[in-house]
Write a protein that holds these residues in place. Structure first.
Motif, PDB file in Angstrom:
ATOM      1  N   ARG A  40     -40.312  59.968   7.902  1.00  0.00           N
ATOM      2  CA  ARG A  40     -40.559  60.388   9.283  1.00  0.00           C
ATOM      3  C   ARG A  40     -41.395  59.339  10.014  1.00  0.00           C
ATOM      4  O   ARG A  40     -41.142  59.016  11.178  1.00  0.00           O
ATOM      5  N   ALA A  41     -42.395  58.794   9.331  1.00  0.00           N
ATOM      6  CA  ALA A  41     -43.262  57.789   9.949  1.00  0.00           C
ATOM      7  C   ALA A  41     -42.464  56.537  10.316  1.00  0.00           C
ATOM      8  O   ALA A  41     -42.583  56.003  11.427  1.00  0.00           O
ATOM      9  N   GLU A  42     -41.647  56.036   9.400  1.00  0.00           N
ATOM     10  CA  GLU A  42     -40.861  54.833   9.672  1.00  0.00           C
ATOM     11  C   GLU A  42     -39.831  55.092  10.773  1.00  0.00           C
ATOM     12  O   GLU A  42     -39.561  54.212  11.601  1.00  0.00           O
ATOM     13  N   PHE A  43     -39.268  56.272  10.776  1.00  0.00           N
ATOM     14  CA  PHE A  43     -38.311  56.637  11.818  1.00  0.00           C
ATOM     15  C   PHE A  43     -38.971  56.569  13.195  1.00  0.00           C
ATOM     16  O   PHE A  43     -38.422  56.004  14.153  1.00  0.00           O
ATOM     17  N   ALA A  44     -40.192  57.131  13.312  1.00  0.00           N
ATOM     18  CA  ALA A  44     -40.914  57.103  14.583  1.00  0.00           C
ATOM     19  C   ALA A  44     -41.240  55.671  14.995  1.00  0.00           C
ATOM     20  O   ALA A  44     -41.105  55.292  16.172  1.00  0.00           O
ATOM     21  N   LEU A  45     -41.661  54.856  14.058  1.00  0.00           N
ATOM     22  CA  LEU A  45     -42.004  53.462  14.368  1.00  0.00           C
ATOM     23  C   LEU A  45     -40.767  52.670  14.778  1.00  0.00           C
ATOM     24  O   LEU A  45     -40.835  51.807  15.669  1.00  0.00           O
ATOM     25  N   ASP A  46     -39.626  52.947  14.155  1.00  0.00           N
ATOM     26  CA  ASP A  46     -38.385  52.278  14.554  1.00  0.00           C
ATOM     27  C   ASP A  46     -38.001  52.640  15.985  1.00  0.00           C
ATOM     28  O   ASP A  46     -37.550  51.791  16.758  1.00  0.00           O
ATOM     29  N   LEU A  47     -38.161  53.897  16.344  1.00  0.00           N
ATOM     30  CA  LEU A  47     -37.888  54.307  17.721  1.00  0.00           C
ATOM     31  C   LEU A  47     -38.795  53.554  18.695  1.00  0.00           C
ATOM     32  O   LEU A  47     -38.350  53.081  19.751  1.00  0.00           O
ATOM     33  N   ALA A  48     -40.067  53.444  18.345  1.00  0.00           N
ATOM     34  CA  ALA A  48     -41.015  52.744  19.219  1.00  0.00           C
ATOM     35  C   ALA A  48     -40.654  51.268  19.341  1.00  0.00           C
ATOM     36  O   ALA A  48     -40.828  50.670  20.415  1.00  0.00           O
ATOM     37  N   ARG A  49     -40.132  50.653  18.280  1.00  0.00           N
ATOM     38  CA  ARG A  49     -39.719  49.238  18.330  1.00  0.00           C
ATOM     39  C   ARG A  49     -38.569  49.042  19.306  1.00  0.00           C
ATOM     40  O   ARG A  49     -38.334  47.943  19.789  1.00  0.00           O
ATOM     41  N   ARG A  50     -37.854  50.101  19.611  1.00  0.00           N
ATOM     42  CA  ARG A  50     -36.751  50.026  20.563  1.00  0.00           C
ATOM     43  C   ARG A  50     -37.198  50.468  21.954  1.00  0.00           C
ATOM     44  O   ARG A  50     -36.367  50.759  22.811  1.00  0.00           O
ATOM     45  N   PHE A  56     -55.253  65.652   6.016  1.00  0.00           N
ATOM     46  CA  PHE A  56     -54.096  66.021   5.185  1.00  0.00           C
ATOM     47  C   PHE A  56     -52.818  66.101   6.017  1.00  0.00           C
ATOM     48  O   PHE A  56     -52.005  67.016   5.830  1.00  0.00           O
ATOM     49  N   ALA A  57     -52.634  65.174   6.954  1.00  0.00           N
ATOM     50  CA  ALA A  57     -51.499  65.285   7.867  1.00  0.00           C
ATOM     51  C   ALA A  57     -50.903  63.908   8.153  1.00  0.00           C
ATOM     52  O   ALA A  57     -51.131  62.948   7.424  1.00  0.00           O
ATOM     53  N   MET A  58     -50.169  63.801   9.270  1.00  0.00           N
ATOM     54  CA  MET A  58     -49.256  62.682   9.488  1.00  0.00           C
ATOM     55  C   MET A  58     -49.908  61.358   9.870  1.00  0.00           C
ATOM     56  O   MET A  58     -49.259  60.316   9.794  1.00  0.00           O
ATOM     57  N   ALA A  59     -51.151  61.346  10.294  1.00  0.00           N
ATOM     58  CA  ALA A  59     -51.753  60.076  10.720  1.00  0.00           C
ATOM     59  C   ALA A  59     -51.759  59.054   9.590  1.00  0.00           C
ATOM     60  O   ALA A  59     -51.490  57.866   9.792  1.00  0.00           O
ATOM     61  N   THR A  60     -52.074  59.500   8.380  1.00  0.00           N
ATOM     62  CA  THR A  60     -52.114  58.587   7.239  1.00  0.00           C
ATOM     63  C   THR A  60     -50.751  57.967   6.973  1.00  0.00           C
ATOM     64  O   THR A  60     -50.625  56.746   6.771  1.00  0.00           O
ATOM     65  N   ALA A  61     -49.704  58.791   6.994  1.00  0.00           N
ATOM     66  CA  ALA A  61     -48.364  58.280   6.722  1.00  0.00           C
ATOM     67  C   ALA A  61     -47.932  57.261   7.769  1.00  0.00           C
ATOM     68  O   ALA A  61     -47.338  56.220   7.442  1.00  0.00           O
ATOM     69  N   VAL A  62     -48.232  57.552   9.046  1.00  0.00           N
ATOM     70  CA  VAL A  62     -47.843  56.632  10.118  1.00  0.00           C
ATOM     71  C   VAL A  62     -48.608  55.315   9.999  1.00  0.00           C
ATOM     72  O   VAL A  62     -48.029  54.228  10.104  1.00  0.00           O
TER      73      VAL A  62
END
Length: 531
Positions: A342-352, A367-373
């Motif tokens: 999910r994190a990589e997917f979001a970053l790929d969208l931002a790269r576009r 214990f949530a998404m900030a670490t993964a991103v």
């Protein structure tokens, strides 16, 4: 016996934003028939309201010019600025009352609408309960500004916020960040503050400026390009509708390549294909947003604004369902066990070039998404993608507030999930916290596949804590099935705990009591006893 004379009628008449042709038929009719025409003005004596209504005056009417003693300057009145205005309103209403008592109908002119930031309302509050009264609505400057910009203010479920520019800068920024669309009134000398607030809220690029809408000297443009030295009081800042622009067929525009890639990635739970190092010129942004434990009441204004302004929302399906659907905004839901994907997917969208909000419950850093991103963002090809983390109300604090103040002294936060760390590490940390006599907030205590952790943690803690130590079981805090109750540590039953439950285990000092009406409270004193 002399028959009592009938009083006149009071009319608050809106004359619109400036163009006399925008005066309503009812307003024109009353202006032409009134015995007395009253209007407010500054000490220069000119009244915009009278100028708008002039073509409808008959020439034989009594005119009452209600001249303000002060506008923005200081005063030596013993009651200060507010005292000077209160005395003025009292004197002005007495002048109008004398006409009404004599049987004369009085029309009080008001620019825009009489009850929308209008001077008439001060007369209304002092006279309407004493005389027959009618208020005639007028076209507001907000409607005029939107019309002159040729831009919708709000569509579908968007929310419009109307804000006086006289608010403090931080308050302005918070309200601008939290809303879909906005109009900021009363610019003039407040313009620099409003501009800074728009910039702090991340909304400056969207803001439009309208000066003297429908009047002579009208001016519109991008607010960021406006010279603050020339901004008059009769101007507004507009944040128009954020609903996606329409293409020539009348449908919300989305890039077909984006849509296809998103659909494929969502179905496969894999990131969008991207060539490392091949970053498009227009890089977007990823904002990791904490939505709190449940529902919009727990959202911060900053988080609300980030969710509203995003082009794409990425997150676990359950959490995405808490965010209102907005036209033109793409939503990419996935399972709860694919944080890295999910994190990589979001970053790929931002790269576009997309503005992406990664939706996380509670606080994204707990214990949530900030670490993964952030973990993904520190690798190629994502190092140059802007990432922000917006805090949210974490479950421990939300649960504590429902029962009192169990976290009133030092406490530790531990996840009982052994999916990403061995149970031996969890047990060692629980033991250390128990030996230090810390209150414990236990996240992820159990699930359908993890059924032993709560019992093991209870038995370990009983080696250090009294069997009567209060344990708060907080389930679905803020949600429709919320349940908060307290049990003694020795009586904690693992069968009562699931993945939506958070546990707060007291220290040796934590108190547990009932107040009037049987209300249960738990708190930990801030003072710890001397050794």
């Amino acid at each position: 016996m002399t028959e009592r004379q009938e009083t006149g009628r009071l009319y608050g008449v809106g004359v619109g934003p400036g163009d006399p042709s925008l005066v309503t038929v009812r307003a024109a009719e009353l202006i032409g028939k009134a015995d007395v025409i009253a209007y407010h003005c500054a000490r220069h004596g000119r009244s915009h309201a009278r100028a708008i209504a002039e073509r409808y005056l008959t020439g034989g009417q009594i005119e009452e010019r209600l001249m303000y003693p002060v506008t923005v300057e200081t005063t030596d009145h013993p009651g200060g600025y507010r005292g000077a205005l209160d005395d003025f309103y009292q004197e002005a209403s007495a002048r109008l009352a004398a006409h009404l008592d004599a049987g004369r109908d009085v029309v009080v002119l008001a620019e825009g609408d009489p009850l929308f930031y209008g001077s008439y309302q001060h007369m209304h509050k002092r006279l309407a309960h004493r005389y027959p009264t009618e208020v005639v609505p007028g076209v507001t400057s907000i409607s005029a500004a939107a019309a002159r910009l040729g831009t919708p203010l709000v569509e579908a479920e968007e929310v419009l916020t109307i804000i006086p520019g006289t608010l403090p800068e931080e308050e302005l920024a918070a309200r601008l960040a939290a809303t879909d669309s906005a109009v900021v009134m009363k610019l003039g000398r407040t313009f620099p503050t409003v501009r800074r607030a728009l910039e702090r809220a991340g909304r400056l690029d969207d803001a439009r400026y309208v000066e003297r809408a429908t009047m002579d000297g009208e001016r519109t443009g991008r607010l960021a390009d406006i010279d603050p030295e020339g901004v008059p009081y009769f101007s507004v800042a507009v944040l128009p509708s954020k609903v996606a622009a329409l293409d020539s067929s009348g449908r919300p525009y989305t890039d077909p390549a984006d849509t296809a890639a998103v659909d494929a990635a969502s179905a496969a739970e894999a990131p969008v294909d991207a060539t490392p190092g091949d970053v498009p010129p227009a890089v977007g942004e990823v904002v990791v947003v904490g939505t709190g434990p449940a529902g919009p009441l727990w959202l911060t204004p900053e988080a609300r604004g980030a969710l509203a302004s995003a082009t794409d929302l990425v997150g676990y399906t359950t959490y995405l369902d808490r965010v209102p659907v907005r036209a033109g905004q793409l939503r990419h839901a996935s399972d709860n066990k694919v944080e890295g994907v999910r994190a990589e997917f979001a970053l790929d969208l931002a790269r576009r070039g997309r503005r992406v909000a990664v939706v996380s419950s509670g606080d994204p850093g707990v214990f949530a998404m900030a670490t993964a991103v952030l973990e993904a963002a520190c690798t190629d090809p994502y190092r140059d993608v802007p990432v922000r983390v917006l805090p949210g109300m974490t479950a421990a604090h939300a649960a504590a507030s429902r029962i009192g103040a169990p976290l009133g002294h030092d406490y530790a936060v531990v996840s009982l999930s052994d999916r990403l760390k061995p149970w031996e590490v969890i047990a060692r940390r629980l033991r250390a916290a128990a030996e230090a006599d810390l209150v414990l907030a236990l996240y992820n205590p159990g699930s359908k596949s993890r059924t032993t952790q709560v019992g093991s943690a209870r038995d370990l803690l009983l080696e250090y804590r009294s069997p009567q130590t209060p344990v708060v079981l907080a389930r679905d805090v803020g949600g429709p099935t919320e349940r908060i109750r307290t049990v003694a540590l020795a009586e904690l039953d693992p069968a009562d705990v699931d993945m939506r439950t958070l546990l707060l285990v007291g220290s040796s000092q934590t108190q547990w009591a009932r107040r009037g009406g049987g209300a249960e409270v738990v708190w930990t004193p801030r003072r710890y006893p001397e050794a």
